[in-house]
Design a protein around this motif. Structure first.
Motif, mmCIF file in Angstrom:
data_model
loop_
_atom_site.group_PDB
_atom_site.id
_atom_site.type_symbol
_atom_site.label_atom_id
_atom_site.label_comp_id
_atom_site.label_asym_id
_atom_site.label_seq_id
_atom_site.Cartn_x
_atom_site.Cartn_y
_atom_site.Cartn_z
ATOM 1 N N GLU A 74 -35.683 -1.632 20.902
ATOM 2 C CA GLU A 74 -36.443 -2.232 19.921
ATOM 3 C C GLU A 74 -36.416 -1.427 18.781
ATOM 4 O O GLU A 74 -36.387 -1.911 17.713
ATOM 5 C CB GLU A 74 -37.948 -2.469 20.522
ATOM 6 N N PRO A 75 -36.416 -0.134 18.884
ATOM 7 C CA PRO A 75 -36.459 0.749 17.684
ATOM 8 C C PRO A 75 -35.288 0.585 16.926
ATOM 9 O O PRO A 75 -35.346 1.092 15.834
ATOM 10 C CB PRO A 75 -36.537 2.339 18.352
ATOM 11 N N LEU A 76 -34.158 0.243 17.658
ATOM 12 C CA LEU A 76 -32.926 -0.010 16.804
ATOM 13 C C LEU A 76 -32.738 -1.503 16.294
ATOM 14 O O LEU A 76 -31.757 -1.704 15.490
ATOM 15 C CB LEU A 76 -31.798 0.468 17.804
ATOM 16 N N SER A 77 -33.632 -2.516 16.687
ATOM 17 C CA SER A 77 -33.578 -3.649 16.117
ATOM 18 C C SER A 77 -33.333 -3.732 14.378
ATOM 19 O O SER A 77 -32.856 -4.696 14.080
ATOM 20 C CB SER A 77 -34.934 -4.596 16.536
ATOM 21 N N VAL A 78 -33.793 -2.827 13.640
ATOM 22 C CA VAL A 78 -33.479 -3.001 12.227
ATOM 23 C C VAL A 78 -32.054 -3.218 12.023
ATOM 24 O O VAL A 78 -31.717 -3.747 10.797
ATOM 25 C CB VAL A 78 -34.215 -1.819 11.490
ATOM 26 N N TRP A 79 -30.943 -2.787 12.895
ATOM 27 C CA TRP A 79 -29.564 -2.707 12.773
ATOM 28 C C TRP A 79 -29.164 -4.126 12.628
ATOM 29 O O TRP A 79 -28.201 -4.204 12.397
ATOM 30 C CB TRP A 79 -28.972 -1.887 13.549
ATOM 31 N N VAL A 80 -29.762 -5.236 13.127
ATOM 32 C CA VAL A 80 -29.541 -6.430 13.137
ATOM 33 C C VAL A 80 -29.375 -7.087 11.914
ATOM 34 O O VAL A 80 -28.214 -7.359 11.432
ATOM 35 C CB VAL A 80 -30.455 -7.323 14.026
ATOM 36 N N SER A 81 -30.171 -6.846 10.899
ATOM 37 C CA SER A 81 -30.225 -7.226 9.597
ATOM 38 C C SER A 81 -29.465 -6.157 8.874
ATOM 39 O O SER A 81 -28.726 -6.768 7.769
ATOM 40 C CB SER A 81 -31.647 -7.473 9.023
ATOM 41 N N ILE A 82 -29.328 -5.133 9.294
ATOM 42 C CA ILE A 82 -28.496 -4.176 8.230
ATOM 43 C C ILE A 82 -27.021 -4.415 8.439
ATOM 44 O O ILE A 82 -26.060 -4.859 7.615
ATOM 45 C CB ILE A 82 -28.788 -2.780 8.634
ATOM 46 N N ASN A 83 -26.534 -4.819 9.731
ATOM 47 C CA ASN A 83 -25.307 -5.223 9.972
ATOM 48 C C ASN A 83 -24.937 -6.598 9.128
ATOM 49 O O ASN A 83 -23.927 -6.597 8.589
ATOM 50 C CB ASN A 83 -24.976 -5.458 11.497
ATOM 51 N N ALA A 84 -25.791 -7.667 9.340
ATOM 52 C CA ALA A 84 -25.545 -8.921 8.579
ATOM 53 C C ALA A 84 -25.552 -8.626 7.003
ATOM 54 O O ALA A 84 -24.460 -9.230 6.435
ATOM 55 C CB ALA A 84 -26.595 -9.777 9.175
ATOM 56 N N GLN A 85 -26.260 -7.894 6.531
ATOM 57 C CA GLN A 85 -26.251 -7.626 5.190
ATOM 58 C C GLN A 85 -25.036 -6.855 4.750
ATOM 59 O O GLN A 85 -24.559 -7.548 3.928
ATOM 60 C CB GLN A 85 -27.705 -7.230 4.648
ATOM 61 N N ARG A 86 -24.941 -5.797 5.212
ATOM 62 C CA ARG A 86 -23.898 -4.742 4.844
ATOM 63 C C ARG A 86 -22.358 -5.354 4.930
ATOM 64 O O ARG A 86 -21.673 -5.322 4.146
ATOM 65 C CB ARG A 86 -23.976 -3.514 5.461
ATOM 66 N N SER A 87 -22.271 -6.353 6.185
ATOM 67 C CA SER A 87 -20.705 -6.797 6.567
ATOM 68 C C SER A 87 -20.592 -8.069 5.555
ATOM 69 O O SER A 87 -19.346 -7.833 5.270
ATOM 70 C CB SER A 87 -20.836 -7.403 8.137
#
Length: 112
Positions: A74-87
């Motif tokens: 859960e503490p790493l869930s922010v990376w879901v949107s970061i990956n989508a946006q940055r990729s």
């Protein structure tokens, strides 16, 4: 993660987390059959719309930066949107590249 369950996606993507920062090992890229990795000067990201959930990249990462979104703490869930946006804004990385000069120190810092 919720968006993949509600939008009827056929698979759950993998996510590159902050362990990749200051490393940019690209071993994972060479295992990806669909070229879903994108990168900037600091790290890699996975395009969730291209990832086919094959898991080939997970064991290839020497700093354990990649998770199946279902196994993402859960503490790493922010990376879901970061990956989508940055990729979406970065070039595809298809081949192994030179890792960052800070990669070995970062790997040691992470305990790998």
């Amino acid at each position: 993660m919720e968006q993949y369950l509600t939008q009827g996606k056929n698979c759950m993507p993998h996510i590159v987390t902050d362990n990749c920062s200051r490393c940019r090992f690209t071993d994972c890229v060479t295992h990806c059959p669909v070229a879903c990795f994108h990168g900037d000067a600091e790290r890699l990201y996975i395009d969730p719309d291209v990832c086919i959930d094959c898991s080939a990249c997970i064991d290839a990462c020497p700093v354990r930066a990649i998770y199946d979104v279902l196994d993402l703490p859960e503490p790493l869930s922010v990376w879901v949107s970061i990956n989508a946006q940055r990729s979406a804004d970065l070039p595809v990385i298809r081949d192994r590249q030179q890792r960052l000069p800070t990669a070995d120190a970062r790997r040691a810092e992470l305990g790998f």
